[in-house]
Design a protein around this motif. Structure first.
Motif, mmCIF file in Angstrom:
data_model
loop_
_atom_site.group_PDB
_atom_site.id
_atom_site.type_symbol
_atom_site.label_atom_id
_atom_site.label_comp_id
_atom_site.label_asym_id
_atom_site.label_seq_id
_atom_site.Cartn_x
_atom_site.Cartn_y
_atom_site.Cartn_z
ATOM 1 N N ASP A 9 0.852 -1.181 0.000
ATOM 2 C CA ASP A 9 0.000 0.000 0.000
ATOM 3 C C ASP A 9 0.888 1.230 0.000
ATOM 4 O O ASP A 9 1.946 1.251 0.638
ATOM 5 C CB ASP A 9 -0.902 0.013 1.238
ATOM 6 N N PRO A 12 0.728 6.932 3.604
ATOM 7 C CA PRO A 12 -0.171 8.087 3.686
ATOM 8 C C PRO A 12 0.623 9.399 3.613
ATOM 9 O O PRO A 12 1.775 9.471 4.024
ATOM 10 C CB PRO A 12 -0.842 7.929 5.051
ATOM 11 N N ASP A 13 -0.026 10.443 3.079
ATOM 12 C CA ASP A 13 0.630 11.739 2.918
ATOM 13 C C ASP A 13 0.921 12.423 4.256
ATOM 14 O O ASP A 13 1.826 13.242 4.355
ATOM 15 C CB ASP A 13 -0.237 12.677 2.059
ATOM 16 N N ASP A 14 0.152 12.118 5.284
ATOM 17 C CA ASP A 14 0.329 12.790 6.565
ATOM 18 C C ASP A 14 1.309 12.065 7.496
ATOM 19 O O ASP A 14 1.432 12.401 8.667
ATOM 20 C CB ASP A 14 -1.012 12.970 7.268
#
Length: 115
Positions: A9, A12-14
């Motif tokens: 996967d 995540p951007d954060d």
């Protein structure tokens, strides 16, 4: 035979970036002037000439007109006092087994140079 690729996967951007903390010794760069300022002029001179300036103990003795054993004692005492100043003013802690700097907690204090 080929290896099977595993699905992955995307991240995540954060996700927070990994921050490399500087080595404990490198983090002392801001505190060293404070610790040096707390030393006497003779101790500062010995540390600056030999430890920071790269002068050998023999060269230091010749430069200051001292006998070599006297110069060695002066440099050793200056190192001991610098170590105590790093503990007192910079919150430095040393590894009990190796004697190396393991960590420090910078302190907000002002020190007037001794002369």
């Amino acid at each position: 035979m080929q290896r099977a690729t595993r699905p992955s996967d995307p991240l995540p951007d954060d996700l927070p970036a990994i921050v490399d903390d500087p080595a404990p010794v490198e983090a002392l760069a801001d505190c060293l002037p404070l610790a040096l300022a707390s030393l006497s002029a003779d101790d500062r001179d010995a540390i600056k000439q030999c430890e920071l300036g790269g002068l050998s103990q023999v060269e230091y003795a010749e430069l200051r007109g001292l006998k070599l054993p006297t110069a060695k004692s002066r440099i050793q005492r200056a190192r001991t006092r610098l170590r105590a100043a790093l503990v007192a003013h910079c919150g430095v802690r040393f590894d009990a087994q190796t004697g190396a700097v393991c960590c420090h907690v910078p302190r907000d204090c002002s020190v007037k140079p001794q002369d």
